[in-house]
Design a protein around this motif. Sequence first.
Motif, PDB file in Angstrom:
ATOM      1  N   SER A  98     -28.732  31.305 -26.622  1.00 54.62           N
ATOM      2  CA  SER A  98     -30.155  31.564 -26.411  1.00 54.62           C
ATOM      3  C   SER A  98     -30.400  32.544 -25.288  1.00 54.62           C
ATOM      4  CB  SER A  98     -30.872  30.243 -26.109  1.00 54.62           C
ATOM      5  OG  SER A  98     -30.390  29.691 -24.897  1.00 54.62           O
TER       6      SER A  98
ATOM      7  N   ASP B  76     -30.269  20.474 -24.622  1.00 52.68           N
ATOM      8  CA  ASP B  76     -30.923  21.484 -25.436  1.00 52.68           C
ATOM      9  C   ASP B  76     -30.586  21.391 -26.918  1.00 52.68           C
ATOM     10  OD1 ASP B  76     -32.348  22.514 -23.412  1.00 52.68           O
ATOM     11  OD2 ASP B  76     -31.158  24.330 -23.147  1.00 52.68           O
TER      12      ASP B  76
ATOM     13  N   TYR C  14     -31.205  18.723 -28.689  1.00 58.40           N
ATOM     14  CA  TYR C  14     -32.133  17.780 -29.300  1.00 58.40           C
ATOM     15  C   TYR C  14     -33.105  18.493 -30.241  1.00 58.40           C
ATOM     16  CZ  TYR C  14     -30.562  14.052 -26.206  1.00 58.40           C
ATOM     17  OH  TYR C  14     -29.813  13.114 -25.557  1.00 58.40           O
TER      18      TYR C  14
ATOM     19  N   ASP D  41     -20.900  25.128 -22.824  1.00 58.75           N
ATOM     20  CA  ASP D  41     -21.976  26.105 -22.686  1.00 58.75           C
ATOM     21  C   ASP D  41     -21.744  27.361 -23.498  1.00 58.75           C
ATOM     22  OD1 ASP D  41     -23.293  24.458 -20.994  1.00 58.75           O
ATOM     23  OD2 ASP D  41     -22.532  25.374 -19.154  1.00 58.75           O
TER      24      ASP D  41
ATOM     25  N   ALA E  77     -29.388  27.016 -20.452  1.00 57.49           N
ATOM     26  CA  ALA E  77     -29.576  25.824 -21.271  1.00 57.49           C
ATOM     27  C   ALA E  77     -28.874  24.628 -20.662  1.00 57.49           C
ATOM     28  CB  ALA E  77     -29.040  26.074 -22.682  1.00 57.49           C
TER      29      ALA E  77
ATOM     30  N   ASP F 153     -30.696  31.632 -22.228  1.00 58.55           N
ATOM     31  CA  ASP F 153     -31.337  30.887 -21.159  1.00 58.55           C
ATOM     32  C   ASP F 153     -30.305  30.037 -20.436  1.00 58.55           C
ATOM     33  OD1 ASP F 153     -34.026  30.255 -23.448  1.00 58.55           O
ATOM     34  OD2 ASP F 153     -33.783  31.916 -22.030  1.00 58.55           O
TER      35      ASP F 153
ATOM     36  N   ASN G  67     -24.056  23.210 -31.096  1.00 55.18           N
ATOM     37  CA  ASN G  67     -25.058  22.814 -30.102  1.00 55.18           C
ATOM     38  C   ASN G  67     -26.374  22.397 -30.760  1.00 55.18           C
ATOM     39  OD1 ASN G  67     -25.711  22.312 -27.379  1.00 55.18           O
ATOM     40  ND2 ASN G  67     -26.848  24.227 -27.240  1.00 55.18           N
TER      41      ASN G  67
ATOM     42  N   LYS H 161     -32.596  20.043 -32.870  1.00 50.66           N
ATOM     43  CA  LYS H 161     -32.099  21.269 -33.496  1.00 50.66           C
ATOM     44  C   LYS H 161     -31.294  20.924 -34.743  1.00 50.66           C
ATOM     45  CE  LYS H 161     -31.938  24.370 -29.483  1.00 50.66           C
ATOM     46  NZ  LYS H 161     -31.073  25.245 -28.647  1.00 50.66           N
TER      47      LYS H 161
ATOM     48  N   ASP I 287     -23.937  28.060 -26.619  1.00 55.22           N
ATOM     49  CA  ASP I 287     -25.358  28.344 -26.484  1.00 55.22           C
ATOM     50  C   ASP I 287     -25.571  29.849 -26.438  1.00 55.22           C
ATOM     51  OD1 ASP I 287     -27.760  28.493 -23.954  1.00 55.22           O
ATOM     52  OD2 ASP I 287     -28.138  27.805 -25.990  1.00 55.22           O
TER      53      ASP I 287
END
Length: 272
Positions: A86, A94, A96, A81, A90, A88, A171, A98, A84
């Motif tokens: 973002s 997440d 996918y 994690d 996630a 959020d 990610n 990208k 990430d």
Amino acid sequence: MRVITFCLLIFTSFVIHAQETVKYDLLLMNNGEQRSGKVLEISDDEIKFAYAGETLIYTIKKTDISKITFASGRIEFFNPDTTDTSGDDAGPADFYNKLAILPFAYIADRKDGGTEMPVKIQQECYTILNKKANNLQLQDIQTTNALLAKAGVNNGNIQGYTMGEICHILNVEYVIQGMITTNETGEVSSTIGHNNSVIRDSDKKNVIGKILNTTTSTTTSEKNYDTTVNMNIYDNNGQHLFGQEHSSLWPGADAYRITLNYLLKRTPVYGK
């Protein structure tokens, strides 16, 4: 006696070779540091670890570790994690659709082209694909490079990672990786000349004089280059989805731009 000596030499060579080929577990820390040794135990929150050639056992928090590459070749990732950014909550899916663009390796006249051009080319790829990424979400260049830096990945050591591992670090589901090589081949000179034979009055109607055999010229020199662009696309499983190399038909120093655009248009991620 000679036979015994010969056998001892063979045995000694075998032992030395065996010692040289001993493999260790490799820890990659979140700060980019690499530690070589033996993982002795893994619990819920920490691991027990001894450095290569030592017996002292250290306790390391799992939150400080990015991944472990075991001597067997198995790889275990930690803290997924943390890649990430973002903001959020996630989930694991997440990544996918990208896509991240890695800094391109840049070789100029058979030497490392430095750190500026790889990022410049990376940004140019992003600009080309930004509106043509075939419904894929492009990862911001700054985010990509920050995550690579945190994981200790650069063009000097990226060969030690699979593209699947790089996807995991970033990610994303896909990565674009490439290399540009350019070699100077010489210079081309060009001369621009101007001949003036007459002088006209202010109304430019009447000839009021002549200048014979007067020539002004300007000579310029431009360097020529052989440029080749290699481009690859991988998915998060390390599968090679696209690979192509193309030599530029143009001799200028910035010929790579046209070739870069040419190859990107032929990738499966470029939308029509």
